[in-house]
Scaffold this motif. Structure first.
Motif, short mmCIF file in Angstrom:
data_model
loop_
_atom_site.label_atom_id
_atom_site.label_comp_id
_atom_site.label_asym_id
_atom_site.label_seq_id
_atom_site.Cartn_x
_atom_site.Cartn_y
_atom_site.Cartn_z
N TYR A 91 76.05 27.43 95.55
CA TYR A 91 74.68 26.93 95.72
C TYR A 91 74.26 26.08 94.53
O TYR A 91 73.68 25.00 94.70
CB TYR A 91 73.73 28.11 95.91
N LEU A 92 74.52 26.55 93.32
CA LEU A 92 74.10 25.81 92.12
C LEU A 92 74.84 24.48 92.00
O LEU A 92 74.25 23.46 91.64
CB LEU A 92 74.34 26.66 90.87
N ILE A 93 76.14 24.48 92.30
CA ILE A 93 76.91 23.23 92.23
C ILE A 93 76.43 22.25 93.29
O ILE A 93 76.21 21.06 93.01
CB ILE A 93 78.42 23.53 92.41
N PHE A 94 76.23 22.73 94.51
CA PHE A 94 75.78 21.85 95.60
C PHE A 94 74.40 21.29 95.30
O PHE A 94 74.13 20.11 95.50
CB PHE A 94 75.76 22.64 96.92
N ASN A 95 73.51 22.13 94.81
CA ASN A 95 72.14 21.70 94.51
C ASN A 95 72.11 20.70 93.35
O ASN A 95 71.29 19.79 93.32
CB ASN A 95 71.28 22.91 94.17
N HIS A 96 73.03 20.86 92.39
CA HIS A 96 73.07 19.96 91.24
C HIS A 96 73.37 18.53 91.68
O HIS A 96 72.79 17.56 91.16
CB HIS A 96 74.12 20.42 90.25
N TYR A 97 74.25 18.36 92.65
CA TYR A 97 74.67 17.02 93.06
C TYR A 97 73.86 16.47 94.23
O TYR A 97 73.94 15.28 94.53
CB TYR A 97 76.15 17.02 93.43
N ASN A 98 73.10 17.31 94.91
CA ASN A 98 72.39 16.84 96.10
C ASN A 98 70.88 17.01 96.05
O ASN A 98 70.19 16.54 96.94
CB ASN A 98 72.92 17.57 97.34
N LEU A 99 70.35 17.69 95.03
CA LEU A 99 68.92 17.85 94.84
C LEU A 99 68.22 18.29 96.13
O LEU A 99 67.53 17.54 96.79
CB LEU A 99 68.29 16.53 94.34
N LEU A 100 68.41 19.55 96.49
CA LEU A 100 67.88 20.07 97.74
C LEU A 100 66.37 20.23 97.69
O LEU A 100 65.81 20.61 96.67
CB LEU A 100 68.51 21.44 98.04
N LEU A 101 65.72 19.93 98.80
CA LEU A 101 64.30 20.17 98.93
C LEU A 101 64.07 21.65 99.28
O LEU A 101 64.95 22.33 99.79
CB LEU A 101 63.72 19.29 100.02
N GLY A 102 62.86 22.11 99.01
CA GLY A 102 62.54 23.51 99.23
C GLY A 102 62.81 23.98 100.64
O GLY A 102 63.35 25.07 100.85
N ARG A 103 62.46 23.17 101.63
CA ARG A 103 62.60 23.61 103.01
C ARG A 103 64.07 23.68 103.44
O ARG A 103 64.39 24.29 104.46
CB ARG A 103 61.83 22.69 103.94
N VAL A 104 64.96 23.04 102.68
CA VAL A 104 66.38 23.06 103.01
C VAL A 104 67.05 24.29 102.42
O VAL A 104 68.07 24.75 102.92
CB VAL A 104 67.06 21.77 102.51
N ASN A 105 66.50 24.82 101.34
CA ASN A 105 67.13 25.94 100.65
C ASN A 105 67.36 27.14 101.56
O ASN A 105 68.34 27.87 101.40
CB ASN A 105 66.28 26.37 99.45
N LEU A 106 66.47 27.34 102.50
CA LEU A 106 66.59 28.51 103.38
C LEU A 106 67.91 28.50 104.14
O LEU A 106 68.47 29.56 104.43
CB LEU A 106 65.41 28.55 104.36
N LEU A 107 68.42 27.32 104.44
CA LEU A 107 69.67 27.23 105.18
C LEU A 107 70.81 27.92 104.43
O LEU A 107 71.70 28.52 105.03
CB LEU A 107 70.03 25.77 105.45
N PHE A 108 70.79 27.80 103.09
CA PHE A 108 71.86 28.40 102.30
C PHE A 108 71.77 29.92 102.28
O PHE A 108 72.77 30.59 102.01
CB PHE A 108 71.81 27.84 100.87
N PHE A 109 70.62 30.45 102.57
CA PHE A 109 70.45 31.90 102.60
C PHE A 109 70.81 32.49 103.96
O PHE A 109 70.88 33.71 104.10
CB PHE A 109 69.02 32.28 102.22
N LEU A 110 71.03 31.64 104.96
CA LEU A 110 71.38 32.16 106.28
C LEU A 110 72.74 32.84 106.28
O LEU A 110 73.02 33.68 107.14
CB LEU A 110 71.37 31.03 107.31
N VAL A 111 73.60 32.49 105.30
CA VAL A 111 74.91 33.15 105.23
C VAL A 111 74.77 34.62 104.87
O VAL A 111 75.72 35.40 105.04
CB VAL A 111 75.83 32.44 104.20
N PHE A 112 73.59 35.01 104.39
CA PHE A 112 73.34 36.43 104.10
C PHE A 112 73.31 37.26 105.39
O PHE A 112 73.37 38.49 105.34
CB PHE A 112 72.02 36.60 103.35
N LEU A 113 73.19 36.57 106.53
CA LEU A 113 73.17 37.30 107.79
C LEU A 113 74.50 37.97 108.10
O LEU A 113 74.55 38.95 108.84
CB LEU A 113 72.79 36.35 108.94
N PHE A 114 75.59 37.42 107.55
CA PHE A 114 76.91 38.00 107.85
C PHE A 114 77.03 39.44 107.34
O PHE A 114 77.40 40.33 108.12
CB PHE A 114 78.01 37.11 107.27
#
Length: 210
Positions: free
Chosen positions: A31-54
């Motif tokens: 997440y930190l590496i991806f965010n560093h190079y792509n500058l994620l907006l707040g509303r997009v961050n939730l997508l990365f937390f969906l993997v917690f569903l597994f």
């Protein structure tokens, strides 16, 4: 709130503690590496937390799986697929808009500062860095701050009233532009010297009225 629910859901999941920690550490590094190079907006961050569903949906091996698990997983992946398709379409649209921006950038008046309205720097950050600063100015939270004054100084002026001319790139919205009205309320009058329009963006070059 949704992120916290997902996070605590992982903590309370049936996985062993060492597996949970490994999962969270690997996820955090990615997440930190991806965010560093792509500058994620707040509303997009939730997508990365969906993997917690597994780990949350993973049932203990001793527990009989619910008959609703497979339909629920299918529905989840269907919605994620639709969301991914929409992301792909948005990426194609942004690529086209970026091309329009660079084309219009060549149409601005020489030695005139370039302002943006409704079009943000993160759309084209891959072309600029510390050695090649972003060539445009935008308004928002930076307004009337030390950062804005520094941005003005880098472009050779101290305040907007000094400008003899300026250029503005904005989206093709039916609503009237805000920035030209704002800058005129500061005391100086400007008129449109030239204008160029494309499908999504347009540029207007303003000259101070004497």
């Amino acid at each position: 709130m949704m992120i916290l629910i997902l996070f605590f859901g992982v903590i309370r999941s049936s996985w062993k503690l060492d597996r949970k920690l490994l999962y969270l550490v690997v996820w955090l590094i990615f997440y930190l590496i991806f965010n560093h190079y792509n500058l994620l907006l707040g509303r997009v961050n939730l997508l990365f937390f969906l993997v917690f569903l597994f780990p949350i949906l993973k049932k203990p091996e001793t527990e009989k799986p619910s008959k609703f698990i497979i339909p629920s997983v299918l529905v989840l992946w269907t919605f994620l697929g639709i969301h991914a398709f929409n992301f792909w379409k948005e990426a194609l649209g942004r690529e086209k808009i970026n091309k329009e921006f660079y084309f219009l950038f060549e149409k601005k008046e020489e030695n005139s500062p370039l302002f943006l309205e409704g079009f943000f720097e993160y759309n084209y950050m891959e072309s600029f860095n510390k050695l090649e600063p972003v060539p445009a100015l935008t308004y928002g939270w930076i307004s009337n701050s030390p950062f804005q004054r520094k941005a003005f100084e880098l472009r050779g002026f101290e305040n907007l009233n000094e400008l003899e001319s300026y250029s503005l790139i904005a989206f093709q919205f039916p609503e009237p532009l805000v920035f030209p009205d704002y800058i005129q309320r500061l005391g100086s009058k400007y008129e449109v010297k030239s204008e160029f329009e494309l499908e999504n963006l347009r540029i207007l070059n303003f000259l101070k009225v004497r």
